[in-house]
Write a protein that holds these residues in place. Structure first.
Motif, short mmCIF file in Angstrom:
data_model
loop_
_atom_site.label_atom_id
_atom_site.label_comp_id
_atom_site.label_asym_id
_atom_site.label_seq_id
_atom_site.Cartn_x
_atom_site.Cartn_y
_atom_site.Cartn_z
N LYS A 1 0.99 -1.26 0.11
CA LYS A 1 0.09 0.01 -0.04
C LYS A 1 0.78 1.32 0.06
O LYS A 1 0.34 2.20 0.06
CB LYS A 1 -0.94 0.21 1.21
CG LYS A 1 -2.04 -0.90 1.10
CD LYS A 1 -2.94 -1.12 2.34
CE LYS A 1 -4.09 -1.99 2.53
NZ LYS A 1 -4.96 -1.84 3.56
N GLY A 2 2.17 1.01 0.04
CA GLY A 2 3.12 2.27 0.11
C GLY A 2 3.17 3.09 1.21
O GLY A 2 3.51 4.04 1.52
N ILE A 3 3.03 2.24 2.50
CA ILE A 3 3.35 2.56 3.77
C ILE A 3 3.88 1.54 4.57
O ILE A 3 3.92 0.11 4.00
CB ILE A 3 2.06 3.04 4.36
CG1 ILE A 3 0.97 1.79 4.51
CG2 ILE A 3 1.24 4.22 3.94
CD1 ILE A 3 -0.25 2.11 5.28
N ALA A 4 4.34 1.82 5.65
CA ALA A 4 5.23 0.79 6.58
C ALA A 4 5.31 1.05 7.78
O ALA A 4 5.04 2.54 8.29
CB ALA A 4 6.72 0.55 6.06
N TYR A 5 5.21 0.22 8.86
CA TYR A 5 5.29 0.62 10.25
C TYR A 5 6.83 -0.04 10.78
O TYR A 5 7.05 -1.13 10.60
CB TYR A 5 4.30 -0.01 11.09
CG TYR A 5 2.90 0.59 10.93
CD1 TYR A 5 2.40 1.70 11.73
CD2 TYR A 5 2.12 0.01 9.91
CE1 TYR A 5 1.09 2.25 11.34
CE2 TYR A 5 0.85 0.68 9.66
CZ TYR A 5 0.47 1.64 10.26
OH TYR A 5 -0.91 2.26 9.97
N ILE A 6 7.43 0.89 11.34
CA ILE A 6 8.80 0.06 11.80
C ILE A 6 8.89 0.43 13.51
O ILE A 6 8.66 1.68 13.92
CB ILE A 6 10.09 1.25 11.22
CG1 ILE A 6 9.92 0.80 9.59
CG2 ILE A 6 11.32 0.69 11.67
CD1 ILE A 6 10.99 1.75 8.94
N LYS A 7 9.19 -0.58 14.15
CA LYS A 7 9.12 -0.66 15.47
C LYS A 7 10.52 -0.49 16.17
O LYS A 7 11.22 -1.37 15.72
CB LYS A 7 8.12 -1.74 16.02
CG LYS A 7 8.22 -1.81 17.75
CD LYS A 7 7.30 -0.42 18.37
CE LYS A 7 7.54 -0.83 19.94
NZ LYS A 7 8.80 -0.82 20.41
N PHE A 8 10.91 0.30 16.91
CA PHE A 8 12.20 0.36 17.52
C PHE A 8 12.21 -0.15 18.99
O PHE A 8 11.21 0.06 19.46
CB PHE A 8 12.91 1.64 17.54
CG PHE A 8 13.53 2.32 16.39
CD1 PHE A 8 14.74 1.60 15.81
CD2 PHE A 8 12.31 2.82 15.17
CE1 PHE A 8 15.36 2.17 14.58
CE2 PHE A 8 13.19 3.03 13.73
CZ PHE A 8 14.27 2.83 13.79
N SER A 9 13.16 -0.35 19.59
CA SER A 9 13.30 -0.94 21.01
C SER A 9 13.06 0.41 21.90
O SER A 9 12.67 0.18 23.19
CB SER A 9 14.44 -1.57 21.52
OG SER A 9 15.44 -1.04 21.34
N LYS A 10 13.48 1.56 21.48
CA LYS A 10 13.44 2.77 22.34
C LYS A 10 12.95 3.86 21.71
O LYS A 10 13.23 4.08 20.41
CB LYS A 10 14.98 2.97 22.75
CG LYS A 10 15.74 2.02 23.71
CD LYS A 10 17.11 2.42 24.12
CE LYS A 10 17.64 1.51 25.00
NZ LYS A 10 19.01 1.97 25.37
N THR A 11 12.63 4.75 22.50
CA THR A 11 12.06 5.96 22.01
C THR A 11 13.12 6.84 21.30
O THR A 11 12.80 7.51 20.23
CB THR A 11 11.42 6.72 23.21
OG1 THR A 11 10.37 6.11 23.65
CG2 THR A 11 10.65 8.15 22.39
N THR A 12 14.48 6.92 21.88
CA THR A 12 15.50 7.61 21.17
C THR A 12 15.74 7.28 19.85
O THR A 12 16.29 7.99 19.20
CB THR A 12 16.48 7.63 22.32
OG1 THR A 12 16.96 6.46 22.74
CG2 THR A 12 16.38 8.39 23.56
N GLU A 13 15.82 5.83 19.67
CA GLU A 13 16.21 5.34 18.45
C GLU A 13 15.12 5.69 17.49
O GLU A 13 15.45 6.19 16.37
CB GLU A 13 16.11 3.77 18.58
CG GLU A 13 17.20 3.30 19.61
CD GLU A 13 17.15 1.87 19.83
OE1 GLU A 13 17.86 1.11 20.34
OE2 GLU A 13 15.99 1.21 19.55
N ALA A 14 13.77 5.99 17.80
CA ALA A 14 12.74 6.19 16.91
C ALA A 14 12.95 7.70 16.48
O ALA A 14 12.67 8.15 15.44
CB ALA A 14 11.29 6.06 17.30
#
Length: 478
Positions: free
Chosen positions: A60-73
């Motif tokens: 669909k032309g979108i993605a969700y990327i989950k990091f382990s920390k808020t600082t990384e995101a």
């Protein structure tokens, strides 16, 4: 890897810690490996999901990327937003992912991701706070919250940073005593007031404190009653009910109980004068509390008065029954008619206490608090193994009525297989063995109120066939 098997919808996607999940707008041809190569340098990737079209399998032309920390995101968002990754022609749009219930706007970055809300000692100054938090980045301002009247500190403050990444570092690494969390948007950017809030505010502001001005200020025509009966959500407490009816001046007493058999609240509010009682009917009838569930208020009638009176007669009924039992046990020729009469009187009282109704005031399926439309007589359910001819999609906010009530209502159109609601959701389905029965249920019940809950009853899509393990298997099969 097919992440669709792990996540059914965006709301279930893990979002802990706060703001550690990114929403990325990409080209449809961008793959998971490309995103992993581009984002892995910022920290530990816990998950990547690319939603796909269920029919074609195309991204669909979108993605969700989950990091382990808020600082990384935060670092990934600031660095990769509007950047072009290798083998792609379109810049990425990277932002913090939000739930469907949240509204993203242009002020979110400024208000949600750069400000922290912290707890502080009341003796701590703004300079001391700034010195403490400057180690994490440039602090734009410190605002210590103070009491409006005395000007004394309340014990908490807001800290605003220049960058999301700076606020994220402070959120993760500051002393735990500050209990830092990301602050909500400021009051000036608060969501619009809901209809419910507008109603309750106007209702409260229209209340009159002086008894001398009741008649002229309330502007209602009083009836010959000082009591009103009400039905409401069974989840309200006595405190809730007292506060609602006390909005109208002149409340003397409020009696409330929950009908466990029919699952709704019910009671009587007594006022000191007919004007207040009439005003309560006018202002509180069909008032929504909690939002989406209406309270029904009517002038007290003889049936309800008789119902209340029955509760005051409990000691007399018990004494009569005891006397009849003792007389029967001690007499050689007991008066069975007297015993039967005492038992009947006690049974009637028990029925009222457990169901809220008596023989003269029996359950009416057309009660406004039960169902607001006229219903046909109940019909037997269809066999549970019957083929589904048509389904109805149910939307019931803020919470579904009890399943026993839904089953009673939806079975009246015949050939109902079953009705159910989804766990922790406000939607459900009614499955019928005949399409005309489902059509009639939609025609009659769409827009109706069941137990005070406004219902949407729509035609549901056909039930999907069992899913294949992989999209490639599905396409090869067909």
């Amino acid at each position: 890897m097919d992440f669709r098997r792990k996540h059914k919808n965006d709301d279930n996607f893990n979002e802990s810690p706060t703001y550690s999940r990114l929403f990325v707008v990409t080209e449809k041809k961008v793959t998971e490996d490309q995103l992993r190569d581009a984002f892995t340098k910022f920290g530990t990737l816990e998950d990547i999901r690319i939603p796909r079209d269920h029919n074609t399998g195309e991204s669909k032309g979108i993605a969700y990327i989950k990091f382990s920390k808020t600082t990384e995101a935060a670092a990934a968002m600031e660095e990769m937003n509007l950047k072009v990754i290798p083998n792609s022609n379109r810049p990425l749009k990277v932002m913090v992912a939000v739930n469907r219930s949240e509204i993203q706007n242009d002020d979110d970055y400024d208000e949600k991701y750069r400000r922290l809300f912290i707890t502080i000692p009341k003796t701590m100054s703004e300079k001391e706070i700034k010195d403490e938090f400057s180690e994490f980045g440039h602090v734009e301002y410190i605002r210590v919250q103070r009491e409006r009247d005395s000007g004394l500190p309340k014990g908490f403050a807001y800290v605003k940073f220049t960058k999301f990444s700076e606020a994220a570092r402070a959120y993760e690494d500051c002393d735990p005593k500050y209990r830092a969390i990301f602050a909500l948007p400021k009051t000036s950017n608060r969501r619009p007031e809901t209809t419910f809030e507008t109603n309750i505010n106007s209702l409260a502001s229209s209340s009159i404190g002086s008894k001398a001005s009741l008649i002229s200020a309330m502007n209602v025509r009083p009836g010959n009653y000082t009591k009103v009966n009400f039905m409401c959500s069974p989840y309200l407490t006595q405190v809730h009910v007292d506060r609602i009816f006390d909005i109208v001046p002149g409340l003397v007493h409020c009696q409330y109980y929950v009908d466990l058999m029919r699952n709704f609240g019910k009671g009587t509010a007594s006022y000191s004068n007919p004007v207040s009682a009439a005003y309560a009917v006018e202002k509180l009838n069909k008032f929504e509390y909690p939002p989406g569930v209406k309270i029904f208020v009517r002038p007290a009638d003889s049936k309800f008065d008789q119902h209340e009176q029955n509760f005051t007669n409990i000691p007399n009924v018990v004494n009569n029954l005891k006397s009849a039992i003792n007389a029967t046990a001690n007499s050689a020729s007991p008066d069975l008619a007297q015993l039967a009469e005492a038992i009947a009187e006690a049974s009637k009282l028990i029925k009222i206490a457990t169901t809220g109704v008596n023989d003269e005031n029996s359950h009416d399926s057309n009660d406004l608090n039960y169902c607001s439309v006229k219903l046909p007589a109940p019909q037997p359910l269809a066999d549970i193994d019957s083929a589904v001819a048509k389904r109805c999609f149910l939307v019931c906010k803020p919470q579904p009525p009890p399943l026993t009530v839904l089953r009673d209502v939806f079975c009246r159109f015949g050939d109902l297989i079953n009705v159910y609601t989804l766990p922790n959701k406000t939607v459900g389905y009614a499955r019928y063995a005949k399409a005309d029965a489902a059509d009639e249920a939609i025609r009659v019940l769409h827009g109706a109120e069941i137990c005070g809950v406004r219902m949407k009853v729509l035609e549901a899509d056909d039930e999907a066939p069992p899913k294949r393990a992989r999209y490639s298997d599905r396409t090869s099969t067909y």
